[in-house]
Structure formats: structure tokens, C-alpha cells
Write a protein that holds these residues in place. Structure first.
Motif, PDB file in Angstrom:
ATOM      1  N   LYS A 130       0.840  -1.201   0.000  1.00 14.47           N
ATOM      2  CA  LYS A 130       0.000   0.000   0.000  1.00 14.47           C
ATOM      3  C   LYS A 130       0.881   1.259   0.000  1.00 14.47           C
ATOM      4  O   LYS A 130       0.603   2.213  -0.722  1.00 14.47           O
ATOM      5  N   VAL A 131       1.929   1.237   0.813  1.00 18.22           N
ATOM      6  CA  VAL A 131       2.845   2.391   0.840  1.00 18.22           C
ATOM      7  C   VAL A 131       3.529   2.535  -0.520  1.00 18.22           C
ATOM      8  O   VAL A 131       3.693   3.653  -1.033  1.00 18.22           O
ATOM      9  N   ASN A 132       3.900   1.413  -1.142  1.00 16.78           N
ATOM     10  CA  ASN A 132       4.476   1.474  -2.490  1.00 16.78           C
ATOM     11  C   ASN A 132       3.462   2.034  -3.486  1.00 16.78           C
ATOM     12  O   ASN A 132       3.819   2.810  -4.378  1.00 16.78           O
ATOM     13  N   ALA A 133       2.194   1.672  -3.335  1.00 16.33           N
ATOM     14  CA  ALA A 133       1.142   2.222  -4.201  1.00 16.33           C
ATOM     15  C   ALA A 133       0.981   3.722  -3.957  1.00 16.33           C
ATOM     16  O   ALA A 133       0.801   4.497  -4.906  1.00 16.33           O
ATOM     17  N   TYR A 134       1.053   4.138  -2.708  1.00 20.40           N
ATOM     18  CA  TYR A 134       1.007   5.574  -2.389  1.00 20.40           C
ATOM     19  C   TYR A 134       2.146   6.313  -3.111  1.00 20.40           C
ATOM     20  O   TYR A 134       1.948   7.399  -3.664  1.00 20.40           O
ATOM     21  N   ASP A 187       1.944   9.295  -5.805  1.00 17.89           N
ATOM     22  CA  ASP A 187       2.666  10.565  -5.705  1.00 17.89           C
ATOM     23  C   ASP A 187       3.309  10.943  -7.036  1.00 17.89           C
ATOM     24  O   ASP A 187       3.542  12.118  -7.313  1.00 17.89           O
ATOM     25  N   LYS A 188       3.584   9.936  -7.887  1.00 14.98           N
ATOM     26  CA  LYS A 188       4.197  10.168  -9.193  1.00 14.98           C
ATOM     27  C   LYS A 188       3.161  10.337 -10.300  1.00 14.98           C
ATOM     28  O   LYS A 188       3.507  10.414 -11.468  1.00 14.98           O
ATOM     29  N   GLY A 189       1.863  10.334  -9.929  1.00 18.04           N
ATOM     30  CA  GLY A 189       0.824  10.625 -10.909  1.00 18.04           C
ATOM     31  C   GLY A 189      -0.118   9.484 -11.257  1.00 18.04           C
ATOM     32  O   GLY A 189      -1.122   9.696 -11.926  1.00 18.04           O
ATOM     33  N   LEU A 190       0.185   8.246 -10.843  1.00 16.31           N
ATOM     34  CA  LEU A 190      -0.722   7.140 -11.134  1.00 16.31           C
ATOM     35  C   LEU A 190      -1.949   7.232 -10.231  1.00 16.31           C
ATOM     36  O   LEU A 190      -1.858   7.766  -9.121  1.00 16.31           O
ATOM     37  N   ASN A 191      -3.079   6.721 -10.706  1.00 20.60           N
ATOM     38  CA  ASN A 191      -4.229   6.663  -9.813  1.00 20.60           C
ATOM     39  C   ASN A 191      -4.158   5.361  -9.014  1.00 20.60           C
ATOM     40  O   ASN A 191      -3.265   4.534  -9.217  1.00 20.60           O
ATOM     41  N   THR A 192      -5.101   5.163  -8.132  1.00 15.75           N
ATOM     42  CA  THR A 192      -5.069   4.010  -7.224  1.00 15.75           C
ATOM     43  C   THR A 192      -5.136   2.675  -7.970  1.00 15.75           C
ATOM     44  O   THR A 192      -4.462   1.720  -7.606  1.00 15.75           O
ATOM     45  N   VAL A 193      -5.912   2.587  -9.027  1.00 13.02           N
ATOM     46  CA  VAL A 193      -6.009   1.365  -9.820  1.00 13.02           C
ATOM     47  C   VAL A 193      -4.715   1.125 -10.584  1.00 13.02           C
ATOM     48  O   VAL A 193      -4.166   0.018 -10.578  1.00 13.02           O
ATOM     49  N   ASN A 196      -1.929  -0.115  -8.251  1.00 14.16           N
ATOM     50  CA  ASN A 196      -2.044  -1.544  -7.919  1.00 14.16           C
ATOM     51  C   ASN A 196      -1.608  -2.417  -9.088  1.00 14.16           C
ATOM     52  O   ASN A 196      -0.894  -3.401  -8.903  1.00 14.16           O
ATOM     53  N   HIS A 197      -2.035  -2.049 -10.291  1.00  8.70           N
ATOM     54  CA  HIS A 197      -1.643  -2.820 -11.478  1.00  8.70           C
ATOM     55  C   HIS A 197      -0.126  -2.780 -11.683  1.00  8.70           C
ATOM     56  O   HIS A 197       0.488  -3.799 -12.022  1.00  8.70           O
ATOM     57  N   GLN A 198       0.480  -1.623 -11.499  1.00  4.61           N
ATOM     58  CA  GLN A 198       1.934  -1.468 -11.656  1.00  4.61           C
ATOM     59  C   GLN A 198       2.677  -2.401 -10.693  1.00  4.61           C
ATOM     60  O   GLN A 198       3.740  -2.927 -11.025  1.00  4.61           O
ATOM     61  N   LEU A 199       2.082  -2.632  -9.512  1.00  2.00           N
ATOM     62  CA  LEU A 199       2.703  -3.499  -8.510  1.00  2.00           C
ATOM     63  C   LEU A 199       2.366  -4.986  -8.721  1.00  2.00           C
ATOM     64  O   LEU A 199       2.802  -5.835  -7.954  1.00  2.00           O
ATOM     65  N   GLY A 200       1.554  -5.260  -9.766  1.00  2.00           N
ATOM     66  CA  GLY A 200       1.225  -6.642 -10.080  1.00  2.00           C
ATOM     67  C   GLY A 200      -0.036  -7.170  -9.411  1.00  2.00           C
ATOM     68  O   GLY A 200      -0.248  -8.384  -9.355  1.00  2.00           O
ATOM     69  N   PHE A 201      -0.866  -6.271  -8.907  1.00  3.50           N
ATOM     70  CA  PHE A 201      -2.090  -6.666  -8.217  1.00  3.50           C
ATOM     71  C   PHE A 201      -3.317  -6.257  -9.019  1.00  3.50           C
ATOM     72  O   PHE A 201      -3.258  -5.351  -9.852  1.00  3.50           O
ATOM     73  N   ASP A 256      -9.406  13.833  -4.040  1.00  9.02           N
ATOM     74  CA  ASP A 256     -10.357  14.087  -5.120  1.00  9.02           C
ATOM     75  C   ASP A 256     -10.152  13.118  -6.295  1.00  9.02           C
ATOM     76  O   ASP A 256     -11.098  12.524  -6.798  1.00  9.02           O
ATOM     77  N   LYS A 257      -8.903  12.932  -6.735  1.00  6.96           N
ATOM     78  CA  LYS A 257      -8.603  12.012  -7.837  1.00  6.96           C
ATOM     79  C   LYS A 257      -8.910  10.570  -7.432  1.00  6.96           C
ATOM     80  O   LYS A 257      -9.435   9.785  -8.224  1.00  6.96           O
ATOM     81  N   TYR A 258      -8.616  10.216  -6.199  1.00  8.74           N
ATOM     82  CA  TYR A 258      -8.885   8.877  -5.671  1.00  8.74           C
ATOM     83  C   TYR A 258     -10.388   8.567  -5.730  1.00  8.74           C
ATOM     84  O   TYR A 258     -10.795   7.506  -6.201  1.00  8.74           O
ATOM     85  N   LEU A 259     -11.207   9.503  -5.268  1.00  8.92           N
ATOM     86  CA  LEU A 259     -12.658   9.290  -5.272  1.00  8.92           C
ATOM     87  C   LEU A 259     -13.198   9.226  -6.696  1.00  8.92           C
ATOM     88  O   LEU A 259     -14.083   8.419  -6.997  1.00  8.92           O
TER      89      LEU A 259
END
Length: 187
Positions: A96-100, A104-110, A113-118, A173-176
Motif C-alpha cells: 500500500k505504501v508502495n502504491a502511495y 505521488d508520481k501521478g498514477l491513480n489508485t487502480v 495496484n496494477h503497476q505493482l502486479g495486483f 479528489d482524484k482517488y474518489l
């Protein structure tokens, strides 16, 4: 599914006086926070653990505010919160911290997670029906915006979906928006 169940204990909080009971599923220990008397059709919030939001007050998500709203709602109306130990949509705290960091680098939450293989959301809710059956609950009013939670309950009648609307801020805001647009959350 083998579940160990604790005794019931009192839990006085700043939100009201509740009862608690723990349900151990493998290595995960879930918590049920409830206010008696439980009605035939109680308000139920299925809430997944979010250490950063629930405990630290992170503004990057709406989890802490959803939990606080649910505690107030249950205190005023009776019902229960089923607190599932599924940190970070069940990717764990480290990821989760890695996803955060990716967010911070511009990816959204989905995307993070995909970038991390989830998957976007790896949570499951089978234990919820076991918990509700323990309390002899067959119908509920579900406090949620998440269609996955609604769809997961096969043996429980949902008589009403109660939205849980949290005011956005500049950090979430972007997360929601992603939860609504890409995950189908019902705001």
C-alpha cells in the motif's frame, strides 16, 4: 471455512458504547463492532482495514471518515460494523505504501495496484456471511458505495443500500473520482 470466535466484550468509545467480538479466519482476525439490540434488519457497514486513514487520519482516502460516519450511524441506530483485516484492498501495508509512492508520481489508485502486479481490488467478503449467520442476521441495510460488497452477499437479503458520502479534499479528489469512474462506486 474454519473460524475461531472470541467472547463478546464491552467497548466504550468516544462515538458511543458498543460491543465487540473477533472472528479469526486463518491468520486474519476480523472485528465486529455492534450496538444492541440488533434488529431483524440492522444497518451493517463492511469496512476494510486502512491503517493510514482509520488510525493516522490520512487525507489521501476516505476510509477514516467512512469509519467515523459508520460509528456515528451505528451508535444512533444500532447495527454493526464488520471490520475486515484487508489492508490496502488486501495488498498489505508494505505494498500500500508502495502504491502511495506511485500515486505521488501521478498514477491513480487502480494504475498503482496494477503497476505493482495486483488487481485493482483483491478483497473478498466470504467471511461476512459467516459473521452475519453467527448473529442470525438474514437481511441487512448495507452502508456502502461499493458494488462489489453488494454483489458478494449471496445468502443475505439487502433491503436497502445506504450511501456513505464523504466530502472530498484536494488530496483524495482524484482517488474518489477513480473509485467512481473505474471501480463503479455508487456516489
Amino acid at each position: 471455512m474454519k473460524i475461531e470466535i472470541s467472547e463478546v466484550a464491552n467497548l466504550p468509545t468516544k462515538y458511543g458504547n458498543f460491543k465487540i467480538q473477533s472472528f479469526k479466519e486463518g491468520i486474519k482476525e476480523h472485528l465486529v463492532i455492534f450496538k444492541e439490540p440488533l434488529s431483524d434488519n440492522p444497518i451493517v457497514r463492511i469496512h476494510s482495514e486502512c491503517l493510514t486513514g482509520d488510525t493516522i487520519g490520512s487525507l489521501k482516502c476516505d476510509c477514516g471518515d467512512q469509519l467515523t460516519t459508520a460509528l456515528h450511524t451505528i451508535n444512533e441506530n444500532t447495527g454493526m460494523i464488520i471490520y475486515l483485516r484487508q489492508e490496502g484492498r488486501d495488498i498489505g501495508l508494505l505494498n500500500k505504501v508502495n502504491a502511495y509512492a506511485l500515486q505521488d508520481k501521478g498514477l491513480n489508485t487502480v494504475e498503482a495496484n496494477h503497476q505493482l502486479g495486483f488487481a485493482a481490488d483483491q478483497r473478498h467478503y466470504e467471511v461476512v456471511e459467516t459473521i452475519l449467520a453467527h448473529f442470525n442476521i438474514t437481511s441487512i441495510r448495507l452502508l456502502t458505495n461499493n458494488p462489489q460488497k453488494i454483489a458478494s452477499l449471496k445468502n443475505v437479503t439487502i433491503t436497502e443500500r445506504i450511501p456513505i458520502i464523504i466530502k472530498s479534499n484536494k488530496y483524495n479528489d482524484k482517488y474518489l473520482k477513480t473509485k467512481k469512474d473505474e471501480m463503479g462506486h455508487l456516489f
